[in-house]
Structures are given as structure tokens and as C-alpha cells.
Design a protein around this motif. Structure first.
Motif, PDB file in Angstrom:
ATOM      1  N   GLN A  37      36.092  33.109  73.197  1.00 39.59           N
ATOM      2  CA  GLN A  37      37.019  33.682  74.162  1.00 39.59           C
ATOM      3  C   GLN A  37      38.225  32.757  74.310  1.00 39.59           C
ATOM      4  O   GLN A  37      38.089  31.545  74.386  1.00 39.59           O
ATOM      5  CB  GLN A  37      36.329  33.830  75.534  1.00 39.59           C
ATOM      6  CG  GLN A  37      35.160  34.800  75.553  1.00 39.59           C
ATOM      7  CD  GLN A  37      35.619  36.256  75.654  1.00 39.59           C
ATOM      8  OE1 GLN A  37      36.803  36.517  75.788  1.00 39.59           O
ATOM      9  NE2 GLN A  37      34.688  37.182  75.581  1.00 39.59           N
ATOM     10  N   VAL A  38      39.416  33.341  74.335  1.00 38.73           N
ATOM     11  CA  VAL A  38      40.630  32.534  74.486  1.00 38.73           C
ATOM     12  C   VAL A  38      40.587  31.754  75.794  1.00 38.73           C
ATOM     13  O   VAL A  38      41.095  30.643  75.884  1.00 38.73           O
ATOM     14  CB  VAL A  38      41.881  33.434  74.421  1.00 38.73           C
ATOM     15  CG1 VAL A  38      43.140  32.632  74.706  1.00 38.73           C
ATOM     16  CG2 VAL A  38      41.975  34.069  73.048  1.00 38.73           C
ATOM     17  N   SER A  39      39.958  32.310  76.814  1.00 38.25           N
ATOM     18  CA  SER A  39      39.855  31.622  78.103  1.00 38.25           C
ATOM     19  C   SER A  39      39.151  30.273  77.951  1.00 38.25           C
ATOM     20  O   SER A  39      39.562  29.274  78.537  1.00 38.25           O
ATOM     21  CB  SER A  39      39.086  32.500  79.094  1.00 38.25           C
ATOM     22  OG  SER A  39      37.820  32.861  78.572  1.00 38.25           O
ATOM     23  N   LEU A  40      38.110  30.225  77.149  1.00 41.35           N
ATOM     24  CA  LEU A  40      37.384  28.981  76.924  1.00 41.35           C
ATOM     25  C   LEU A  40      38.230  28.012  76.098  1.00 41.35           C
ATOM     26  O   LEU A  40      38.257  26.811  76.367  1.00 41.35           O
ATOM     27  CB  LEU A  40      36.051  29.251  76.219  1.00 41.35           C
ATOM     28  CG  LEU A  40      35.199  28.017  75.889  1.00 41.35           C
ATOM     29  CD1 LEU A  40      34.871  27.234  77.142  1.00 41.35           C
ATOM     30  CD2 LEU A  40      33.940  28.418  75.151  1.00 41.35           C
ATOM     31  N   THR A  41      38.947  28.551  75.110  1.00 44.61           N
ATOM     32  CA  THR A  41      39.806  27.701  74.278  1.00 44.61           C
ATOM     33  C   THR A  41      40.859  27.000  75.119  1.00 44.61           C
ATOM     34  O   THR A  41      41.120  25.810  74.956  1.00 44.61           O
ATOM     35  CB  THR A  41      40.510  28.531  73.188  1.00 44.61           C
ATOM     36  OG1 THR A  41      39.546  29.292  72.462  1.00 44.61           O
ATOM     37  CG2 THR A  41      41.262  27.628  72.220  1.00 44.61           C
ATOM     38  N   LEU A  42      41.493  27.735  76.024  1.00 47.18           N
ATOM     39  CA  LEU A  42      42.545  27.167  76.862  1.00 47.18           C
ATOM     40  C   LEU A  42      42.029  25.988  77.673  1.00 47.18           C
ATOM     41  O   LEU A  42      42.644  24.927  77.726  1.00 47.18           O
ATOM     42  CB  LEU A  42      43.106  28.243  77.796  1.00 47.18           C
ATOM     43  CG  LEU A  42      43.953  29.333  77.144  1.00 47.18           C
ATOM     44  CD1 LEU A  42      44.070  30.538  78.070  1.00 47.18           C
ATOM     45  CD2 LEU A  42      45.341  28.802  76.787  1.00 47.18           C
ATOM     46  N   GLN A  43      40.887  26.163  78.314  1.00 49.77           N
ATOM     47  CA  GLN A  43      40.337  25.091  79.140  1.00 49.77           C
ATOM     48  C   GLN A  43      39.810  23.954  78.272  1.00 49.77           C
ATOM     49  O   GLN A  43      39.996  22.779  78.589  1.00 49.77           O
ATOM     50  CB  GLN A  43      39.228  25.633  80.041  1.00 49.77           C
ATOM     51  CG  GLN A  43      38.662  24.568  80.978  1.00 49.77           C
ATOM     52  CD  GLN A  43      37.868  25.176  82.126  1.00 49.77           C
ATOM     53  OE1 GLN A  43      37.981  26.363  82.406  1.00 49.77           O
ATOM     54  NE2 GLN A  43      37.082  24.363  82.791  1.00 49.77           N
ATOM     55  N   ARG A  44      39.181  24.293  77.169  1.00 51.75           N
ATOM     56  CA  ARG A  44      38.639  23.277  76.265  1.00 51.75           C
ATOM     57  C   ARG A  44      39.746  22.382  75.706  1.00 51.75           C
ATOM     58  O   ARG A  44      39.635  21.155  75.696  1.00 51.75           O
ATOM     59  CB  ARG A  44      37.881  23.955  75.118  1.00 51.75           C
ATOM     60  CG  ARG A  44      37.530  23.012  73.976  1.00 51.75           C
ATOM     61  CD  ARG A  44      36.567  23.650  72.988  1.00 51.75           C
ATOM     62  NE  ARG A  44      37.105  24.822  72.321  1.00 51.75           N
ATOM     63  CZ  ARG A  44      37.927  24.776  71.261  1.00 51.75           C
ATOM     64  NH1 ARG A  44      38.365  23.623  70.807  1.00 51.75           N
ATOM     65  NH2 ARG A  44      38.323  25.887  70.678  1.00 51.75           N
ATOM     66  N   GLU A  45      40.812  23.013  75.218  1.00 45.91           N
ATOM     67  CA  GLU A  45      41.883  22.239  74.598  1.00 45.91           C
ATOM     68  C   GLU A  45      42.592  21.332  75.604  1.00 45.91           C
ATOM     69  O   GLU A  45      42.947  20.200  75.286  1.00 45.91           O
ATOM     70  CB  GLU A  45      42.891  23.167  73.921  1.00 45.91           C
ATOM     71  CG  GLU A  45      42.361  23.832  72.657  1.00 45.91           C
ATOM     72  CD  GLU A  45      42.014  22.826  71.575  1.00 45.91           C
ATOM     73  OE1 GLU A  45      42.640  21.742  71.540  1.00 45.91           O
ATOM     74  OE2 GLU A  45      41.106  23.105  70.778  1.00 45.91           O
ATOM     75  N   PHE A  46      42.794  21.843  76.815  1.00 47.49           N
ATOM     76  CA  PHE A  46      43.436  21.000  77.823  1.00 47.49           C
ATOM     77  C   PHE A  46      42.539  19.806  78.146  1.00 47.49           C
ATOM     78  O   PHE A  46      43.007  18.678  78.295  1.00 47.49           O
ATOM     79  CB  PHE A  46      43.729  21.801  79.083  1.00 47.49           C
ATOM     80  CG  PHE A  46      44.439  21.003  80.143  1.00 47.49           C
ATOM     81  CD1 PHE A  46      45.790  20.713  80.023  1.00 47.49           C
ATOM     82  CD2 PHE A  46      43.755  20.518  81.247  1.00 47.49           C
ATOM     83  CE1 PHE A  46      46.450  19.959  80.984  1.00 47.49           C
ATOM     84  CE2 PHE A  46      44.402  19.769  82.215  1.00 47.49           C
ATOM     85  CZ  PHE A  46      45.757  19.490  82.078  1.00 47.49           C
ATOM     86  N   SER A  47      41.245  20.055  78.238  1.00 48.30           N
ATOM     87  CA  SER A  47      40.300  18.979  78.549  1.00 48.30           C
ATOM     88  C   SER A  47      40.272  17.934  77.441  1.00 48.30           C
ATOM     89  O   SER A  47      40.299  16.726  77.693  1.00 48.30           O
ATOM     90  CB  SER A  47      38.894  19.545  78.743  1.00 48.30           C
ATOM     91  OG  SER A  47      38.860  20.446  79.830  1.00 48.30           O
ATOM     92  N   GLU A  48      40.236  18.396  76.193  1.00 45.71           N
ATOM     93  CA  GLU A  48      40.125  17.480  75.055  1.00 45.71           C
ATOM     94  C   GLU A  48      41.405  16.680  74.835  1.00 45.71           C
ATOM     95  O   GLU A  48      41.373  15.463  74.652  1.00 45.71           O
ATOM     96  CB  GLU A  48      39.810  18.262  73.778  1.00 45.71           C
ATOM     97  CG  GLU A  48      38.431  18.874  73.746  1.00 45.71           C
ATOM     98  CD  GLU A  48      38.248  19.766  72.531  1.00 45.71           C
ATOM     99  OE1 GLU A  48      39.057  19.672  71.589  1.00 45.71           O
ATOM    100  OE2 GLU A  48      37.299  20.559  72.529  1.00 45.71           O
ATOM    101  N   GLU A  49      42.547  17.370  74.826  1.00 41.52           N
ATOM    102  CA  GLU A  49      43.786  16.731  74.413  1.00 41.52           C
ATOM    103  C   GLU A  49      44.509  16.012  75.554  1.00 41.52           C
ATOM    104  O   GLU A  49      45.126  14.973  75.341  1.00 41.52           O
ATOM    105  CB  GLU A  49      44.717  17.747  73.767  1.00 41.52           C
ATOM    106  CG  GLU A  49      44.154  18.320  72.477  1.00 41.52           C
ATOM    107  CD  GLU A  49      45.228  18.984  71.632  1.00 41.52           C
ATOM    108  OE1 GLU A  49      46.374  19.076  72.093  1.00 41.52           O
ATOM    109  OE2 GLU A  49      44.911  19.405  70.518  1.00 41.52           O
ATOM    110  N   ALA A  50      44.470  16.579  76.738  1.00 32.39           N
ATOM    111  CA  ALA A  50      45.226  15.990  77.839  1.00 32.39           C
ATOM    112  C   ALA A  50      44.395  15.088  78.736  1.00 32.39           C
ATOM    113  O   ALA A  50      44.873  14.059  79.196  1.00 32.39           O
ATOM    114  CB  ALA A  50      45.876  17.092  78.677  1.00 32.39           C
ATOM    115  N   LEU A  51      43.154  15.452  79.001  1.00 32.03           N
ATOM    116  CA  LEU A  51      42.343  14.678  79.934  1.00 32.03           C
ATOM    117  C   LEU A  51      41.271  13.843  79.261  1.00 32.03           C
ATOM    118  O   LEU A  51      40.523  13.137  79.913  1.00 32.03           O
ATOM    119  CB  LEU A  51      41.703  15.616  80.968  1.00 32.03           C
ATOM    120  CG  LEU A  51      42.693  16.290  81.910  1.00 32.03           C
ATOM    121  CD1 LEU A  51      41.966  17.242  82.844  1.00 32.03           C
ATOM    122  CD2 LEU A  51      43.458  15.260  82.725  1.00 32.03           C
TER     123      LEU A  51
END
Length: 339
Positions: A222-236
Motif C-alpha cells: 500500500q502506498v500509505s505504508l510506503t510513505l510512512q516507511r520511507e519517511f521513517s527510514e530516510e529522515a528519522l
């Protein structure tokens, strides 16, 4: 190789388990099977799910430029020069002899990449098993068993650094907050007199350019999971935080990403990695921390594919990766902020 573009599906499952993420927080469906009914109004379109609504901002098509950059990124390969008047496939050009190139990392057949045409039979313009081969631009042409870039010639055939023949789907979370002074009042630009927005920006390790912290959508994800996952991995840098901080990060990210996100853009990306037969497409969604009480207070750490990360003022002078500046301009205009 610094241009590694995907992670395995198993990685996504591990991260979801790490933060206890549900399979669907809210959804902008990439796959036809997860599209939700739309509710149209005079000014915008809401994509509704059982959890949330995404407000859709306007978008527009343009002639791709970065996809025709002279030297292909991460290589010594030079593209066949394509002038503006020869980009469209409808223009006959017998002299067109594009260079064929697929990066060695792709040819090693990693989990995120397709095999060569001939060794498998992909279903283009369709959901091919878990792999979505449909384009946000509509039906694309397929000639000699290979798909053609819907925006035209790029001077390079093959897949370059991209794993999939045809569209390669990504998701870009644009996380914003207002720039405020010590008292919490919004700071206005000295010329435009409009309030200044800030967004979370990462410096890509592969090319050194500042960008939105996005990433690839895994098959069936789901794109919703991708959005949160990527922000968590790359930014935080959520994969390396101590257990004592993990719950706080999860709560604040969830608070922001469970809010109504505004879909800024959905379509083709003018990406320097694009070729005649493989190209990037994305869903960009703005998550705005209006009160500054969620991710605005968290210390940013670069992680995964990011070299550096920081809050950056939105301004028309920004020179960002691909067409990310265009996405941010749309956000600024929508929120009546300085640009």
C-alpha cells in the motif's frame, strides 16, 4: 553501488513489524485493486478510504528535460542527443539510434528488478501479479515487446538503473511545518509577506542533490505504508533508534501520517534515471504539522539512502532532485505560503 533503488518485500514486513504498523493506515491506491471511490467537488477530488481522505491538488504535464541529460547517472554512458522537437514518438526520426544500457546492478537480477525481455513475459498496462505495470499517464505503447516511455524519447534504451520495464512506482512524503519565531508566531518573508513553510529534505547519497525523502513502492505494498516507511527510514533513521525512543517516534509519526494528507502529485517524474523503456512515476503527498507538535519536535537524523537531513525553507530558488521543486511549489500555493 550507491544507486540501489529498492529493498526486499521482507524488509518492508520487518519494518512494519518493528513499529507495529497496520497494513493500511490510509490509502492512495496504486494498484487498481485498492483504488477507492472518488468524491468530486468543484475545487478538488477526495480519495476516500475507511480511515482518511486525501485532497488532490492540480497537476500538469511538461516536456521531460532531466530524462534527457547528456550523461546517464552513475555511469560513463552518454545519451543519444534528443532535441525538443524530436521527443514525441509521433515524430518520425529514422536517424534515432539510442544507446542501450542496463546497469550491472540490475543485470544481477536482484529481487526488485525484472529479468530481461525474452526470459519472461510481463503483462504491460496491467497488474502483473503483485507488480503494478499500469501508468498514471494512462495506456503506454509497447513495441517489439518493450514498453515506450509515455513522455517520449530519452536517448537511451534498456532500463538503466531502474528495475522494472515500464513504470517504476515511488512514493514521496512531503512533511511540512510553519517557520516560527521564539514566541511561536509564523515568520513571514520580507518580500512576499507570506508565511514561510519548511519541509524535511534529505541529501541523496547517490548524486548529492537535496530531495524529498521518498522511495520505491514494493510489489503489493500500500502506498500509505510506503510513505510512512520511507519517511521513517530516510529522515528519522528509525531503524537505529534505541528502544526507549522508538515508541515516542512511532506515536508522533503515526499522529502526522494518520492526518488528512494532501495529494500533491500523481504521475510521471522527470528523473535522470529514466530511459525509453523504463521510467519513474510517483505519488507525492503533503503531511503538514500545523501546530508543530508532532515530527517538528523530533531530532532529524539521516538514514538509509540519505546523506544529510534538515528542515529547509520553501523558496523558488530551490534546486532539487528531479521535479521535486515543482511538487513544493504546488504545496506552497495550496497553503498560501511564500514561494
Amino acid at each position: 553501488m550507491v544507486f540501489l533503488l529498492r529493498r526486499t518485500s521482507a524488509f518492508s514486513i520487518r519494518l512494519a513489524t518493528l513499529f507495529g504498523l497496520p497494513c493500511t493506515l490510509y490509502a492512495i491506491g496504486v494498484n487498481p485493486s485498492v483504488f477507492c471511490p472518488s468524491i468530486r467537488t468543484d475545487n478538488f477530488r477526495h480519495i476516500s478510504t475507511s480511515c482518511s481522505l486525501y485532497k488532490t491538488m492540480a497537476s500538469s504535464a511538461a516536456l521531460h528535460v532531466r530524462a534527457r541529460s547528456t550523461q546517464y547517472p552513475g555511469s560513463t554512458v552518454a545519451r543519444f542527443p534528443v532535441p525538443d522537437d524530436k521527443v514525441d514518438w509521433s515524430v518520425k526520426w529514422a536517424e534515432y539510434k539510442p544507446i542501450s544500457y542496463t546497469a550491472p546492478t540490475v543485470l544481477k537480477n536482484p529481487e526488485w528488478a525484472d529479468p530481461d525481455i525474452g526470459s519472461f513475459s510481463p503483462k504491460f498496462n496491467a497488474l502483473d501479479g503483485a507488480v503494478d505495470r499500469t501508468s498514471f499517464d494512462g495506456i503506454y505503447r509497447v513495441e517489439n515487446e518493450v514498453p515506450l516511455n509515455p513522455r517520449g524519447r530519452t536517448g537511451l534504451s534498456g532500463r538503466g538503473l531502474l528495475g522494472r520495464w515500464g513504470p517504476n512506482h515511488a512514493a514521496d512524503p512531503i512533511v511540512t511545518r510553519w517557520k516560527v519565531d521564539g514566541s511561536g508566531a509564523k515568520i513571514r518573508h520580507s518580500v512576499s509577506k507570506q508565511p514561510i513553510l519548511q519541509f524535511v529534505s534529505i541529501m541523496r547519497k547517490d548524486c548529492g542533490e537535496w530531495a524529498i525523502p521518498g522511495g520505491m513502492v514494493d510489489p503489493g505494498e500500500q502506498v500509505s505504508l510506503t510513505l510512512q516507511r520511507e519517511f521513517s527510514e530516510e529522515a528519522l533513521n528509525s531503524l537505529t533508534v534505541p528502544p526507549s525512543d522508538r515508541e515516542k517516534i512511532y506515536e508522533r509519526i503515526t499522529k502526522l501520517f494518520s492526518s488528512n494528507g494532501s495529494q500533491v502529485y500523481k504521475g510521471y517524474v522527470d528523473d535522470p534515471r529514466n530511459t525509453d523503456n523504463a521510467w519513474m512515476e510517483t505519488v507525492a503527498v503533503n503531511f503538514h504539522d500545523e501546530l508543530g507538535d508532532s515530527v517538528s519536535e523530533l531530532p532529524l537524523q539521516a538514514g538509509d539512502d540519505a546523506g544529510q537531513v534538515k528542515w529547509v525553507d520553501l523558496d523558488s530558488s530551490l534546486d532539487l532532485y528531479a521535479n521535486h521543486s515543482h511538487f513544493l511549489e504546488m504545496v506552497a500555493k495550496e497553503r498560501k505560503a511564500h514561494w
